[in-house]
Design a protein around this motif. Sequence first.
Motif, PDB file in Angstrom:
ATOM      1  N   ALA A 149      44.050  35.752  49.347  1.00 41.32           N
ATOM      2  CA  ALA A 149      42.703  36.274  49.068  1.00 41.32           C
ATOM      3  C   ALA A 149      42.638  36.872  47.665  1.00 41.32           C
ATOM      4  CB  ALA A 149      42.320  37.322  50.112  1.00 41.32           C
ATOM      5  N   LEU A 150      43.696  37.587  47.281  1.00 42.13           N
ATOM      6  CA  LEU A 150      43.728  38.223  45.964  1.00 42.13           C
ATOM      7  C   LEU A 150      43.741  37.171  44.855  1.00 42.13           C
ATOM      8  CD1 LEU A 150      43.900  40.859  44.388  1.00 42.13           C
ATOM      9  CD2 LEU A 150      46.386  40.747  44.560  1.00 42.13           C
ATOM     10  N   LEU A 151      44.567  36.131  45.030  1.00 45.72           N
ATOM     11  CA  LEU A 151      44.644  35.098  43.991  1.00 45.72           C
ATOM     12  C   LEU A 151      43.333  34.319  43.896  1.00 45.72           C
ATOM     13  CD1 LEU A 151      48.306  33.761  44.341  1.00 45.72           C
ATOM     14  CD2 LEU A 151      47.387  35.430  42.730  1.00 45.72           C
ATOM     15  N   MET A 152      42.690  34.080  45.046  1.00 46.57           N
ATOM     16  CA  MET A 152      41.382  33.405  45.024  1.00 46.57           C
ATOM     17  C   MET A 152      40.379  34.228  44.212  1.00 46.57           C
ATOM     18  SD  MET A 152      41.313  30.515  46.322  1.00 46.57           S
ATOM     19  CE  MET A 152      39.556  30.384  46.018  1.00 46.57           C
ATOM     20  N   ALA A 153      40.420  35.547  44.424  1.00 47.24           N
ATOM     21  CA  ALA A 153      39.499  36.430  43.702  1.00 47.24           C
ATOM     22  C   ALA A 153      39.813  36.415  42.204  1.00 47.24           C
ATOM     23  CB  ALA A 153      39.593  37.852  44.254  1.00 47.24           C
ATOM     24  N   VAL A 154      41.098  36.393  41.862  1.00 50.76           N
ATOM     25  CA  VAL A 154      41.485  36.366  40.439  1.00 50.76           C
ATOM     26  C   VAL A 154      41.001  35.066  39.789  1.00 50.76           C
ATOM     27  CG1 VAL A 154      43.471  36.169  38.895  1.00 50.76           C
ATOM     28  CG2 VAL A 154      43.438  37.947  40.639  1.00 50.76           C
ATOM     29  N   VAL A 155      41.166  33.935  40.508  1.00 50.42           N
ATOM     30  CA  VAL A 155      40.694  32.648  39.984  1.00 50.42           C
ATOM     31  C   VAL A 155      39.173  32.698  39.787  1.00 50.42           C
ATOM     32  CG1 VAL A 155      40.376  30.206  40.553  1.00 50.42           C
ATOM     33  CG2 VAL A 155      42.604  31.289  40.925  1.00 50.42           C
ATOM     34  N   ALA A 156      38.456  33.209  40.806  1.00 48.95           N
ATOM     35  CA  ALA A 156      37.000  33.252  40.746  1.00 48.95           C
ATOM     36  C   ALA A 156      36.522  34.094  39.567  1.00 48.95           C
ATOM     37  CB  ALA A 156      36.444  33.811  42.060  1.00 48.95           C
ATOM     38  N   PHE A 157      37.135  35.281  39.382  1.00 53.41           N
ATOM     39  CA  PHE A 157      36.731  36.161  38.287  1.00 53.41           C
ATOM     40  C   PHE A 157      37.040  35.511  36.938  1.00 53.41           C
ATOM     41  CE2 PHE A 157      35.551  40.645  39.544  1.00 53.41           C
ATOM     42  CZ  PHE A 157      35.321  40.356  40.873  1.00 53.41           C
ATOM     43  N   THR A 158      38.157  34.777  36.870  1.00 51.77           N
ATOM     44  CA  THR A 158      38.528  34.144  35.602  1.00 51.77           C
ATOM     45  C   THR A 158      37.520  33.062  35.225  1.00 51.77           C
ATOM     46  OG1 THR A 158      40.832  34.574  36.178  1.00 51.77           O
ATOM     47  CG2 THR A 158      40.428  33.046  34.370  1.00 51.77           C
ATOM     48  N   VAL A 159      37.110  32.253  36.220  1.00 58.11           N
ATOM     49  CA  VAL A 159      36.108  31.216  35.949  1.00 58.11           C
ATOM     50  C   VAL A 159      34.787  31.868  35.542  1.00 58.11           C
ATOM     51  CG1 VAL A 159      34.838  29.257  36.926  1.00 58.11           C
ATOM     52  CG2 VAL A 159      37.223  29.622  37.560  1.00 58.11           C
ATOM     53  N   LEU A 160      34.441  32.958  36.231  1.00 62.41           N
ATOM     54  CA  LEU A 160      33.220  33.690  35.897  1.00 62.41           C
ATOM     55  C   LEU A 160      33.281  34.211  34.455  1.00 62.41           C
ATOM     56  CD1 LEU A 160      30.531  34.939  37.008  1.00 62.41           C
ATOM     57  CD2 LEU A 160      31.849  36.998  37.497  1.00 62.41           C
TER      58      LEU A 160
END
Lengths: 235, 139
Positions: A182-193
């Motif tokens: 879940a944490l890595l998914m959030a990091v990926v999402a924030f990076t794309v954002l």
Amino acid sequence: MRPIEIAAAGTMLTALVAGLVVPPDAVQGDLQRIMYVHVPSAWLAYLAFAVTLVASVAHLVTKRLEWDRRAGASAEVGVVFTGLALATGMIWGKPVWGVWWTWDARLVLTAAMFFVYLAYLGLRRSVDDPVIRGRRTAVFGVVAALQIPLVHFSVIWWRSLHQPPTVLRPGEPQIDPPLLFALLMAVVAFTVLYVALTRRRVELAAAEDRLLTTGGFDESVAGAAVSAPMTGEQR
Amino acid sequence: MRRYRWFIVAGLGLVAVLTGFLVANIGADLVYYRTTSEVVDETDPVGKGRFRLGGQVVPGSIAADATGVQFEVTDGVVTLEVDHRGAPQQLFREGIGVVVEGTWDGSTFHSDSMIIKHDEQYRTEDGGVYTPDSRFPSP
């Protein structure tokens, strides 16, 4: 909508679902879910200010204004997410630690970083000439980046209330696989954002510079009949 | 002046943060908290006045009365008695890290402020165990 913006929305949605669905932490319960916003926000602060450093160096070397715009856009996004990391940290700290704020090395240095980059944005606003602005803010952008490792390693170098790194550390991550996912998914999402937001901001900065250098508004757009409203001294 | 407004806001904020940090930590010699070993090693910890003490709550040591909780904290080497006035924090439990603030009378630490110091581990219920932060004991 561009592909990168659709990707940002998609990964954000996935991260949101993952963050809500994975099991809670054994000690903190559901409070630990604040981490899925707090940690990626702090990560974006590091990433954004590191990009500002690289773009500032590139501007000093090449003298190209597009690098200056990238540096500024990245810092602007970085300040927003540093603020979000501070805010979510306080919301997390109150129920878990028992205090909104404490004078601990990590917290103080993060707040200092927030204000230093706010000053960087202030400096950008205070200089009109793009060439002078680019040179001054690039030097600021390089010097200010010295704080980034200081903030990250503060929890290792000083005795602090804030816990040491969970993922970005030597050895194994101290987090169970579903929570780490879940944490890595959030990091990926924030990076794309971050990429999506910065690209839009760079284009806006380029449009602002064009407006300033061509000396005023293109009257054909709004029509010659429209004039600027009268302000105080002119009246 | 208007052009430098945000520059001034940021400058004042930075000064406020750094001043607050200095004022809050100057009494404790710029250390956020002392370990139990450090308290015992010091020549005159009784005369130090208020300071923060950090450690792990010893399992089986927690007792409560009408005014607060009594428990022991350890850094893995030295164990000290804590008499805390007031309600403990929500996450207070055996084995968790605490930072208590108060005075040391030579045998008991009298605390009136408690902060929970949780570690960097995040585990599901059926995952691993919660282990003490072993980075700061003074052997």
